[in-house]
Design a protein around this motif. Structure first.
Motif, PDB file in Angstrom:
ATOM      1  N   SER A  82      46.360  58.502  67.926  1.00  0.00           N
ATOM      2  CA  SER A  82      47.147  57.270  67.855  1.00  0.00           C
ATOM      3  C   SER A  82      48.185  57.274  66.743  1.00  0.00           C
ATOM      4  N   ILE A  83      49.129  56.346  66.892  1.00  0.00           N
ATOM      5  CA  ILE A  83      50.072  55.971  65.833  1.00  0.00           C
ATOM      6  C   ILE A  83      49.646  54.589  65.332  1.00  0.00           C
ATOM      7  N   GLY A  84      49.479  54.437  64.030  1.00  0.00           N
ATOM      8  CA  GLY A  84      49.065  53.159  63.451  1.00  0.00           C
ATOM      9  C   GLY A  84      50.236  52.409  62.855  1.00  0.00           C
ATOM     10  N   ILE A  85      50.381  51.134  63.226  1.00  0.00           N
ATOM     11  CA  ILE A  85      51.461  50.290  62.702  1.00  0.00           C
ATOM     12  C   ILE A  85      50.844  49.095  61.983  1.00  0.00           C
ATOM     13  N   GLU A  86      51.100  48.987  60.692  1.00  0.00           N
ATOM     14  CA  GLU A  86      50.630  47.863  59.888  1.00  0.00           C
ATOM     15  C   GLU A  86      51.698  46.783  59.827  1.00  0.00           C
ATOM     16  N   HIS A  87      51.263  45.521  59.880  1.00  0.00           N
ATOM     17  CA  HIS A  87      52.177  44.378  59.818  1.00  0.00           C
ATOM     18  C   HIS A  87      51.820  43.513  58.619  1.00  0.00           C
ATOM     19  N   GLU A  88      52.809  43.216  57.793  1.00  0.00           N
ATOM     20  CA  GLU A  88      52.585  42.431  56.585  1.00  0.00           C
ATOM     21  C   GLU A  88      51.951  41.088  56.917  1.00  0.00           C
ATOM     22  N   GLY A  89      50.910  40.723  56.170  1.00  0.00           N
ATOM     23  CA  GLY A  89      50.325  39.404  56.364  1.00  0.00           C
ATOM     24  C   GLY A  89      48.815  39.407  56.314  1.00  0.00           C
ATOM     25  N   TYR A  90      48.255  38.272  56.713  1.00  0.00           N
ATOM     26  CA  TYR A  90      46.811  38.069  56.774  1.00  0.00           C
ATOM     27  C   TYR A  90      46.461  37.502  58.145  1.00  0.00           C
ATOM     28  N   VAL A  91      45.327  37.927  58.682  1.00  0.00           N
ATOM     29  CA  VAL A  91      44.941  37.475  60.019  1.00  0.00           C
ATOM     30  C   VAL A  91      44.697  35.976  60.071  1.00  0.00           C
ATOM     31  N   SER A  92      44.404  35.355  58.930  1.00  0.00           N
ATOM     32  CA  SER A  92      44.050  33.937  58.902  1.00  0.00           C
ATOM     33  C   SER A  92      45.248  33.003  58.791  1.00  0.00           C
ATOM     34  N   GLU A  93      46.460  33.547  58.675  1.00  0.00           N
ATOM     35  CA  GLU A  93      47.642  32.710  58.442  1.00  0.00           C
ATOM     36  C   GLU A  93      48.753  33.086  59.419  1.00  0.00           C
ATOM     37  N   ALA A  94      49.034  32.178  60.360  1.00  0.00           N
ATOM     38  CA  ALA A  94      49.980  32.459  61.442  1.00  0.00           C
ATOM     39  C   ALA A  94      51.418  32.619  60.967  1.00  0.00           C
ATOM     40  N   SER A  95      51.761  32.050  59.804  1.00  0.00           N
ATOM     41  CA  SER A  95      53.155  32.034  59.368  1.00  0.00           C
ATOM     42  C   SER A  95      53.727  33.432  59.098  1.00  0.00           C
ATOM     43  N   TRP A  96      52.860  34.430  58.921  1.00  0.00           N
ATOM     44  CA  TRP A  96      53.349  35.783  58.677  1.00  0.00           C
ATOM     45  C   TRP A  96      53.998  36.398  59.919  1.00  0.00           C
ATOM     46  N   PHE A  97      53.578  35.958  61.109  1.00  0.00           N
ATOM     47  CA  PHE A  97      53.976  36.642  62.332  1.00  0.00           C
ATOM     48  C   PHE A  97      55.280  36.063  62.880  1.00  0.00           C
ATOM     49  N   THR A  98      56.387  36.519  62.321  1.00  0.00           N
ATOM     50  CA  THR A  98      57.705  36.003  62.639  1.00  0.00           C
ATOM     51  C   THR A  98      58.283  36.712  63.865  1.00  0.00           C
ATOM     52  N   ASP A  99      59.294  36.072  64.463  1.00  0.00           N
ATOM     53  CA  ASP A  99      59.961  36.697  65.593  1.00  0.00           C
ATOM     54  C   ASP A  99      60.651  37.987  65.169  1.00  0.00           C
ATOM     55  N   ALA A 100      61.193  38.003  63.958  1.00  0.00           N
ATOM     56  CA  ALA A 100      61.840  39.221  63.463  1.00  0.00           C
ATOM     57  C   ALA A 100      60.837  40.370  63.391  1.00  0.00           C
ATOM     58  N   MET A 101      59.619  40.064  62.945  1.00  0.00           N
ATOM     59  CA  MET A 101      58.572  41.097  62.887  1.00  0.00           C
ATOM     60  C   MET A 101      58.206  41.575  64.287  1.00  0.00           C
ATOM     61  N   TYR A 102      57.964  40.630  65.202  1.00  0.00           N
ATOM     62  CA  TYR A 102      57.601  41.003  66.570  1.00  0.00           C
ATOM     63  C   TYR A 102      58.667  41.907  67.196  1.00  0.00           C
ATOM     64  N   ARG A 103      59.910  41.508  67.100  1.00  0.00           N
ATOM     65  CA  ARG A 103      60.980  42.264  67.746  1.00  0.00           C
ATOM     66  C   ARG A 103      61.133  43.657  67.136  1.00  0.00           C
ATOM     67  N   SER A 104      61.092  43.739  65.817  1.00  0.00           N
ATOM     68  CA  SER A 104      61.257  45.026  65.147  1.00  0.00           C
ATOM     69  C   SER A 104      60.090  45.963  65.471  1.00  0.00           C
ATOM     70  N   SER A 105      58.873  45.439  65.384  1.00  0.00           N
ATOM     71  CA  SER A 105      57.702  46.252  65.681  1.00  0.00           C
ATOM     72  C   SER A 105      57.679  46.674  67.147  1.00  0.00           C
ATOM     73  N   ALA A 106      58.041  45.750  68.040  1.00  0.00           N
ATOM     74  CA  ALA A 106      58.045  46.069  69.468  1.00  0.00           C
ATOM     75  C   ALA A 106      59.058  47.162  69.788  1.00  0.00           C
ATOM     76  N   ALA A 107      60.198  47.133  69.115  1.00  0.00           N
ATOM     77  CA  ALA A 107      61.196  48.190  69.321  1.00  0.00           C
ATOM     78  C   ALA A 107      60.631  49.534  68.875  1.00  0.00           C
ATOM     79  N   LEU A 108      59.910  49.538  67.754  1.00  0.00           N
ATOM     80  CA  LEU A 108      59.256  50.760  67.273  1.00  0.00           C
ATOM     81  C   LEU A 108      58.219  51.254  68.277  1.00  0.00           C
ATOM     82  N   THR A 109      57.370  50.347  68.735  1.00  0.00           N
ATOM     83  CA  THR A 109      56.325  50.726  69.693  1.00  0.00           C
ATOM     84  C   THR A 109      56.937  51.255  70.980  1.00  0.00           C
TER      85      THR A 109
END
Length: 501
Positions: free
Chosen positions: A289-316
């Motif tokens: 596998s390839i492992g991708i870490e995303h900044e934040g904490y699982v308990s706090e939704a505010s970390w998961f921004t659209d900018a993060m989703y789009r950038s990570s999805a482009a990488l994936t």
């Protein structure tokens, strides 16, 4: 360094005051005390700027104490007081405040006081006197030291994130920090290159490269040695800079191939695709596998921004195309889905539907437009704005620059907005140590102009979100770059992107 009698007396007095708060009758539990008041009390007790203390905590944890559980690098509470084999900030905070390690870990108000005491101690070691402490910009080196990072580049990345929050402002829970212009005095970090200006990723063109410690991964020759057929999604349980620093620490015994930043989707590669990162907790899955870490904490939704989703999805998507991995949930999985996993990431707030739609090419904005400084008929600026090709981080052939001045002389980007509604506004600029520390971007919203300040000395060479705004339909000057700022360095105007949300 030894404390002066005056400083020692003040410190003892502040600790006694804090103990009275904690031990007095009736006792005040942290959960019963508004968070904003806790920051105000700690800031006053340690003579540190309250807004800076909040910004530092928000950059670390988004003010989430994650129920007293440690971060991946051993940090506790909203102030991320670290205790691991190489960093003993938690224990130092206990010594400074007279509070127990147990209380600092679990009690939010105590934790904030501990963080304030550490920040003040760092300021004292740097020689900040009472007058200097009143200037937010003079705390930059103390903030960088608080981050306990592995290199000057990461220290700058850490401190820049805190100062960027001061410019953008914070509104969360019961805590508010108003947007403000602050010129950061980088001191010893003035000549340090931005992480985004470091070497490009060897495997993914839109990432930068910072190597993890060789003690934290296994060298290999994938995909010839092992087929790569999975992408595993993780959440860092820590900050972007802190995670990069932890993967560089030989004591970590953990790593991932990529780390993605919450606010703007910036990506740092730390382990080559061909090598085996230690991220899955399962050797078979590590090898495949390839492992991708995303900044934040699982308990706090505010970390998961659209900018993060789009950038990570482009990488994936890029990884899947490169290695022939199907773009489905059987092959793109969360850490919690690895056989035998004892982790819960990416957790309940990770939006798999949105993420997978971006990976497969769906979920694109219904309307988007990009306006460069060279776009005919859509960019206007006075003769005071020069033209430069100096930076390779530029968007397009060139970009514009001007000296800051206390006068109205903005450069404007014009766009035709198809319908009234909510739009995301992103800006592109090259960064440089000589560019502006607090560049004012003006967004002409339906309720009037709003100004967002951006430190153009860092974070350049990629799209940087100013936020989501309500815009009117029609053709108009939508985004401006003003020269009216107390920040130092050239103000840069390069490109903007406006997308229907």
């Amino acid at each position: 360094m030894p404390l002066s009698p005056k400083r020692l007396t003040a410190l003892v007095s502040s600790v006694l005051a804090a103990l009275l708060v904690f031990a007095g009758q009736p006792a005040i539990a942290a959960k019963d005390t508004p968070l904003s008041d806790a920051f105000a009390r700690a800031a006053a007790a340690q003579d540190v700027p309250r807004d800076l203390l909040v910004a530092l905590a928000y950059a670390e944890t988004h003010l989430d104490g994650h129920n007293g559980e440690p971060s991946a690098s051993g940090g506790y509470g909203v102030m991320h007081l670290v205790s691991n084999p190489t960093t003993k900030a938690l224990e130092k905070a206990a010594g400074l405040t007279g509070l127990t390690v147990k209380k600092l870990r679990a009690d939010t108000e105590a934790n904030i006081l501990g963080g304030a005491a550490l920040l003040r101690a760092d300021a004292d070691e740097l020689g900040l006197d009472q007058a200097a402490r009143k200037d937010l910009g003079r705390w930059y080196e103390a903030v960088a030291k608080y981050g306990n990072t592995a290199s000057p580049q990461l220290a700058r990345l850490y401190a820049d994130a805190v100062y960027e929050l001061l410019g953008l402002g914070i509104q969360t829970k019961d805590v508010r920090v108003a947007p403000q212009e602050v010129t950061a005095d980088r001191g010893q970090y003035a000549g340090t290159r931005s992480l985004s200006a470091e070497a490009a990723s060897p495997d993914y063109p839109d990432a930068t490269w910072t190597a993890a410690s060789s003690s934290n991964y296994t060298a290999s020759s994938r995909p010839s040695a092992y087929a790569i057929d999975r992408v595993i999604i993780h959440v860092t349980q820590g900050s972007y800079a802190g995670t990069i620093s932890w993967f560089q620490n030989s004591a970590a015994q953990v790593s991932a191939h990529y780390v993605v930043k919450s606010s703007n989707g910036a990506i740092t590669q730390m382990v080559r695709d061909k090598d085996i990162a230690w991220h899955a907790g399962n050797w078979s899955y590590n090898t495949r596998s390839i492992g991708i870490e995303h900044e934040g904490y699982v308990s706090e939704a505010s970390w998961f921004t659209d900018a993060m989703y789009r950038s990570s999805a482009a990488l994936t998507s890029y990884i899947c195309d490169k290695y022939g991995i199907p773009k489905d949930r059987s092959h793109i999985i969360g850490h919690s889905e690895v056989p035998g996993a004892d982790h819960t990431d990416p957790g309940q707030y990770w939006n798999w539907t949105t993420y997978m739609s971006y990976v497969t090419g769906g979920g694109t904005p219904s309307w988007t437009t990009t306006v460069d400084n060279a776009t005919s008929g859509q960019f206007t600026a006075s003769a005071n704005w020069g033209t430069s090709t100096y930076s390779t981080q530029r968007y397009g052939a060139d970009y514009r620059f001007a000296d800051p001045v206390a006068a109205s002389d903005p450069a404007w980007y014009q766009a035709t907005i198809p319908s009234a509604g909510t739009y995301r506004v992103e800006v592109w600029y090259p960064d440089d140590a000589g560019y502006n520390s607090s560049a004012p971007y003006i967004v002409a919203t339906s309720s009037g102009n709003q100004t967002v300040y951006v430190d153009q000395r860092s974070g350049g060479g990629s799209w940087h979100s100013l936020g989501d705004f309500s815009l009117n339909a029609g053709t108009a000057n939508v985004v401006g770059v003003s020269r009216w700022t107390s920040g130092t360095g050239y103000v840069i105007a390069d490109a903007v992107r406006i997308s229907k949300v």
